[in-house]
Design a protein around this motif. Structure first.
Motif, PDB file in Angstrom:
ATOM      1  N   UNK A  47       0.988  -1.305  -0.280  1.00  0.00           N
ATOM      2  CA  UNK A  47      -0.337  -0.146  -0.420  1.00  0.00           C
ATOM      3  C   UNK A  47       0.964   1.630   0.071  1.00  0.00           C
ATOM      4  N   UNK A  48       0.624   2.429  -0.069  1.00  0.00           N
ATOM      5  CA  UNK A  48       0.731   3.497  -0.518  1.00  0.00           C
ATOM      6  C   UNK A  48       0.989   4.391   0.651  1.00  0.00           C
ATOM      7  N   UNK A  49       2.661   4.999   1.699  1.00  0.00           N
ATOM      8  CA  UNK A  49       3.180   5.166   2.778  1.00  0.00           C
ATOM      9  C   UNK A  49       1.863   6.177   3.085  1.00  0.00           C
ATOM     10  N   UNK A  50       1.615   6.412   2.394  1.00  0.00           N
ATOM     11  CA  UNK A  50       0.374   8.270   2.836  1.00  0.00           C
ATOM     12  C   UNK A  50      -1.079   7.204   2.890  1.00  0.00           C
ATOM     13  N   UNK A  51      -1.108   6.192   2.899  1.00  0.00           N
ATOM     14  CA  UNK A  51      -2.172   5.672   3.762  1.00  0.00           C
ATOM     15  C   UNK A  51      -1.780   4.223   5.230  1.00  0.00           C
ATOM     16  N   UNK A  52      -0.918   4.685   4.749  1.00  0.00           N
ATOM     17  CA  UNK A  52      -1.108   3.250   6.909  1.00  0.00           C
ATOM     18  C   UNK A  52      -1.262   5.032   8.026  1.00  0.00           C
ATOM     19  N   UNK A  53      -1.387   4.496   8.497  1.00  0.00           N
ATOM     20  CA  UNK A  53      -1.596   5.044   9.670  1.00  0.00           C
ATOM     21  C   UNK A  53      -1.557   4.314  10.904  1.00  0.00           C
ATOM     22  N   UNK A  54      -0.545   5.635  11.210  1.00  0.00           N
ATOM     23  CA  UNK A  54       0.673   5.415  12.206  1.00  0.00           C
ATOM     24  C   UNK A  54       0.128   5.776  13.888  1.00  0.00           C
ATOM     25  N   UNK A  55       0.179   5.016  14.975  1.00  0.00           N
ATOM     26  CA  UNK A  55      -0.237   5.113  15.944  1.00  0.00           C
ATOM     27  C   UNK A  55       0.542   5.299  17.084  1.00  0.00           C
TER      28      UNK A  55
END
Length: 74
Positions: free
Chosen positions: A66-74
């Motif tokens: 997936x594109x890095x912009x679609x990854x949710x970092x918490x």
């Protein structure tokens, strides 16, 4: 120092607990365990050269890219 059968008869280390013939420090104990694991192997345990080549096999993909912009970092 080992005797003819492989028993430890003298050990020393540069740390305060490792001085004298009754060396009781963690580095010496770790070395003893590592040497035992290397040299005392069960007969039925295969060596690394008994297996087929395993380092050039591709990994199984478990996640889709997936594109890095679609990854949710918490």
């Amino acid at each position: 120092m080992l005797n003819a059968v492989g028993d430890i008869i003298h050990a020393s280390c540069s740390c305060p607990a490792g001085s004298g013939p009754s060396c009781t420090c963690k580095p010496t104990a770790a070395l003893c365990y590592a040497l035992e694991e290397v040299f005392v192997l069960p007969e039925d345990l295969p060596s690394c050269t008994d297996k087929l080549e395993a380092w050039n096999k591709p990994r199984q993909i478990k996640l889709a890219a997936v594109p890095v912009f679609d990854i949710e970092f918490t």
